[in-house]
Design a protein around this motif. Structure first.
Motif, PDB file in Angstrom:
ATOM      1  N   ASN A   1      -4.150 -36.835   8.744  1.00 24.16           N
ATOM      2  CA  ASN A   1      -5.382 -36.710   7.957  1.00 24.16           C
ATOM      3  C   ASN A   1      -5.139 -36.994   6.480  1.00 24.16           C
ATOM      4  OD1 ASN A   1      -7.692 -36.193   9.660  1.00 24.16           O
ATOM      5  ND2 ASN A   1      -6.670 -34.293  10.261  1.00 24.16           N
ATOM      6  N   LEU A   2      -4.015 -36.535   5.956  1.00 27.66           N
ATOM      7  CA  LEU A   2      -3.677 -36.837   4.561  1.00 27.66           C
ATOM      8  C   LEU A   2      -3.565 -38.344   4.356  1.00 27.66           C
ATOM      9  CD1 LEU A   2      -1.052 -34.020   3.983  1.00 27.66           C
ATOM     10  CD2 LEU A   2      -3.160 -34.298   2.656  1.00 27.66           C
ATOM     11  N   ILE A   3      -2.882 -39.019   5.252  1.00 28.32           N
ATOM     12  CA  ILE A   3      -2.722 -40.476   5.152  1.00 28.32           C
ATOM     13  C   ILE A   3      -4.076 -41.163   5.261  1.00 28.32           C
ATOM     14  CG2 ILE A   3      -1.772 -42.511   6.329  1.00 28.32           C
ATOM     15  CD1 ILE A   3       0.670 -40.648   7.064  1.00 28.32           C
ATOM     16  N   LYS A   4      -4.870 -40.765   6.238  1.00 27.28           N
ATOM     17  CA  LYS A   4      -6.195 -41.377   6.440  1.00 27.28           C
ATOM     18  C   LYS A   4      -7.047 -41.308   5.183  1.00 27.28           C
ATOM     19  CE  LYS A   4     -10.445 -41.040   9.128  1.00 27.28           C
ATOM     20  NZ  LYS A   4     -11.158 -40.400  10.237  1.00 27.28           N
ATOM     21  N   HIS A   5      -6.942 -40.209   4.438  1.00 27.92           N
ATOM     22  CA  HIS A   5      -7.793 -40.009   3.263  1.00 27.92           C
ATOM     23  C   HIS A   5      -7.087 -40.328   1.941  1.00 27.92           C
ATOM     24  CE1 HIS A   5     -11.173 -38.398   5.524  1.00 27.92           C
ATOM     25  NE2 HIS A   5     -10.273 -37.842   6.299  1.00 27.92           N
ATOM     26  N   GLY A   6      -5.911 -40.941   2.018  1.00 24.70           N
ATOM     27  CA  GLY A   6      -5.208 -41.361   0.804  1.00 24.70           C
ATOM     28  C   GLY A   6      -4.759 -40.204  -0.060  1.00 24.70           C
ATOM     29  N   LEU A   7      -4.429 -39.085   0.592  1.00 27.26           N
ATOM     30  CA  LEU A   7      -3.985 -37.897  -0.129  1.00 27.26           C
ATOM     31  C   LEU A   7      -2.564 -37.557   0.291  1.00 27.26           C
ATOM     32  CD1 LEU A   7      -7.228 -35.808   0.450  1.00 27.26           C
ATOM     33  CD2 LEU A   7      -6.521 -36.834  -1.724  1.00 27.26           C
ATOM     34  N   GLY A   8      -1.954 -36.626  -0.399  1.00 28.73           N
ATOM     35  CA  GLY A   8      -0.669 -36.119   0.056  1.00 28.73           C
ATOM     36  C   GLY A   8       0.464 -36.185  -0.935  1.00 28.73           C
ATOM     37  N   GLU A   9       0.281 -36.870  -2.051  1.00 19.93           N
ATOM     38  CA  GLU A   9       1.368 -36.965  -3.034  1.00 19.93           C
ATOM     39  C   GLU A   9       1.747 -35.592  -3.577  1.00 19.93           C
ATOM     40  OE1 GLU A   9       0.743 -39.835  -6.098  1.00 19.93           O
ATOM     41  OE2 GLU A   9       0.181 -41.404  -4.675  1.00 19.93           O
ATOM     42  N   ASN A  10       0.796 -34.669  -3.597  1.00 22.92           N
ATOM     43  CA  ASN A  10       1.046 -33.326  -4.125  1.00 22.92           C
ATOM     44  C   ASN A  10       1.126 -32.280  -3.013  1.00 22.92           C
ATOM     45  OD1 ASN A  10      -1.682 -33.523  -3.496  1.00 22.92           O
ATOM     46  ND2 ASN A  10      -2.349 -32.243  -5.207  1.00 22.92           N
ATOM     47  N   VAL A  11       1.342 -32.727  -1.757  1.00 26.07           N
ATOM     48  CA  VAL A  11       1.356 -31.819  -0.604  1.00 26.07           C
ATOM     49  C   VAL A  11       2.736 -31.809   0.038  1.00 26.07           C
ATOM     50  CG1 VAL A  11       0.392 -31.351   1.688  1.00 26.07           C
ATOM     51  CG2 VAL A  11      -1.100 -32.202  -0.152  1.00 26.07           C
ATOM     52  N   GLU A  12       3.212 -30.604   0.347  1.00 26.73           N
ATOM     53  CA  GLU A  12       4.438 -30.452   1.133  1.00 26.73           C
ATOM     54  C   GLU A  12       4.060 -29.799   2.460  1.00 26.73           C
ATOM     55  OE1 GLU A  12       8.722 -28.131   1.088  1.00 26.73           O
ATOM     56  OE2 GLU A  12       7.750 -28.599  -0.831  1.00 26.73           O
ATOM     57  N   LEU A  13       4.421 -30.451   3.554  1.00 24.00           N
ATOM     58  CA  LEU A  13       4.147 -29.941   4.892  1.00 24.00           C
ATOM     59  C   LEU A  13       5.330 -29.110   5.358  1.00 24.00           C
ATOM     60  CD1 LEU A  13       2.743 -33.273   6.321  1.00 24.00           C
ATOM     61  CD2 LEU A  13       1.407 -31.261   5.713  1.00 24.00           C
ATOM     62  N   ILE A  14       5.065 -27.898   5.833  1.00 24.55           N
ATOM     63  CA  ILE A  14       6.137 -26.989   6.241  1.00 24.55           C
ATOM     64  C   ILE A  14       5.863 -26.497   7.660  1.00 24.55           C
ATOM     65  CG2 ILE A  14       7.342 -24.840   5.738  1.00 24.55           C
ATOM     66  CD1 ILE A  14       6.406 -25.158   2.793  1.00 24.55           C
ATOM     67  N   ASN A  15       6.715 -26.904   8.589  1.00 24.13           N
ATOM     68  CA  ASN A  15       6.606 -26.472   9.985  1.00 24.13           C
ATOM     69  C   ASN A  15       7.507 -25.256  10.171  1.00 24.13           C
ATOM     70  OD1 ASN A  15       7.558 -27.907  13.196  1.00 24.13           O
ATOM     71  ND2 ASN A  15       6.076 -26.340  12.728  1.00 24.13           N
ATOM     72  N   ASP A  16       6.911 -24.063   9.945  1.00 26.61           N
ATOM     73  CA  ASP A  16       7.691 -22.832  10.003  1.00 26.61           C
ATOM     74  C   ASP A  16       6.739 -21.654  10.159  1.00 26.61           C
ATOM     75  OD1 ASP A  16       9.844 -21.074   9.910  1.00 26.61           O
ATOM     76  OD2 ASP A  16      10.454 -21.584   7.873  1.00 26.61           O
ATOM     77  N   ASP A  17       7.308 -20.520  10.449  1.00 25.96           N
ATOM     78  CA  ASP A  17       6.607 -19.252  10.463  1.00 25.96           C
ATOM     79  C   ASP A  17       6.080 -18.973   9.049  1.00 25.96           C
ATOM     80  OD1 ASP A  17       6.288 -16.425  11.717  1.00 25.96           O
ATOM     81  OD2 ASP A  17       7.385 -16.102   9.835  1.00 25.96           O
ATOM     82  N   ALA A  18       4.857 -18.474   8.945  1.00 23.09           N
ATOM     83  CA  ALA A  18       4.219 -18.272   7.639  1.00 23.09           C
ATOM     84  C   ALA A  18       5.027 -17.376   6.713  1.00 23.09           C
ATOM     85  CB  ALA A  18       2.819 -17.697   7.823  1.00 23.09           C
ATOM     86  N   GLU A  19       5.508 -16.250   7.233  1.00 24.47           N
ATOM     87  CA  GLU A  19       6.235 -15.314   6.369  1.00 24.47           C
ATOM     88  C   GLU A  19       7.500 -15.955   5.809  1.00 24.47           C
ATOM     89  OE1 GLU A  19       6.398 -11.482   8.737  1.00 24.47           O
ATOM     90  OE2 GLU A  19       5.100 -12.834   9.886  1.00 24.47           O
ATOM     91  N   GLU A  20       8.248 -16.643   6.663  1.00 23.28           N
ATOM     92  CA  GLU A  20       9.487 -17.288   6.211  1.00 23.28           C
ATOM     93  C   GLU A  20       9.187 -18.393   5.212  1.00 23.28           C
ATOM     94  OE1 GLU A  20      12.568 -16.154   6.753  1.00 23.28           O
ATOM     95  OE2 GLU A  20      11.478 -14.526   7.739  1.00 23.28           O
ATOM     96  N   ALA A  21       8.167 -19.194   5.503  1.00 20.74           N
ATOM     97  CA  ALA A  21       7.808 -20.288   4.595  1.00 20.74           C
ATOM     98  C   ALA A  21       7.391 -19.751   3.230  1.00 20.74           C
ATOM     99  CB  ALA A  21       6.696 -21.132   5.209  1.00 20.74           C
TER     100      ALA A  21
END
Length: 187
Positions: free
Chosen positions: A74-94
């Motif tokens: 979705n970020l790519i589709k809408h030309g966004l994401g330069e300021n976004v970090e994607l984190i695949n983890d448990d919320a508390e740990e992240a």
């Protein structure tokens, strides 16, 4: 606001949060462009994308790898994401691993809302805010009780959105699921 139909969706991933709800959450978050935001339980990235357009830095957190994949798409589709970090983890740990935050939006907690709010509260800068969206009565109660224990100012609204659908002889209003928006702010 990005229209709901413009999001890539996946049956295995919740979302996006409906456009009107995203609008209200953004009002409660009140970003001015310089904030650092965490979107906990990012799902398809509805809040991530909206904050990517309005904040300095966004962390999209989800324990489901498919949610991270769809958010990235979705970020790519809408030309966004330069300021976004994607984190695949448990919320508390992240949350423990990232820097201080101005805004935390919690759309999914996996039944650990109180713990996530408490960990998030330790990461908030002065006057930071946490916003929780909920379809469950128990989640609303848990959010309010946790905000009270933390000494936060808090508020809640219940929202019922109905959208008009044209019929041959008029317009029928079809309701979406009601949702609550609960917010807490450090005093």
């Amino acid at each position: 606001m990005i229209p709901d139909e413009d999001f890539i969706k996946d049956d295995r991933v919740p979302g996006p949060t409906k456009e009107e709800i995203r609008c209200l959450v953004l009002c409660k978050a009140d970003p001015n462009g310089g904030e650092t935001v965490a979107d906990v339980g990012c799902g398809t990235g509805g809040f991530t994308l909206e904050f990517a357009k309005r904040a300095n830095r966004v962390y999209a957190i989800d324990k489901n790898p498919q949610a991270i994949k769809i958010t990235r798409e979705n970020l790519i589709k809408h030309g966004l994401g330069e300021n976004v970090e994607l984190i695949n983890d448990d919320a508390e740990e992240a949350l423990k691993e990232i820097g201080d935050l101005d805004i935390i939006v919690i759309g999914g907690s996996g039944g650990r809302l109180s713990k996530i709010i408490k960990v998030g509260a330790r990461k908030l800068k002065g006057h930071g805010r946490i916003i929780v969206t909920s379809i469950l009565l128990e989640t609303k109660i848990e959010a309010i009780q946790t905000f009270k224990k933390l000494g936060f100012e808090y508020g809640i609204i219940d929202v019922n959105i109905a959208r008009g659908h044209p019929l041959e002889r008029g317009t029928m209003m079809l309701a979406n699921n009601p949702i609550s928006i609960i917010w807490g702010r450090q005093r």
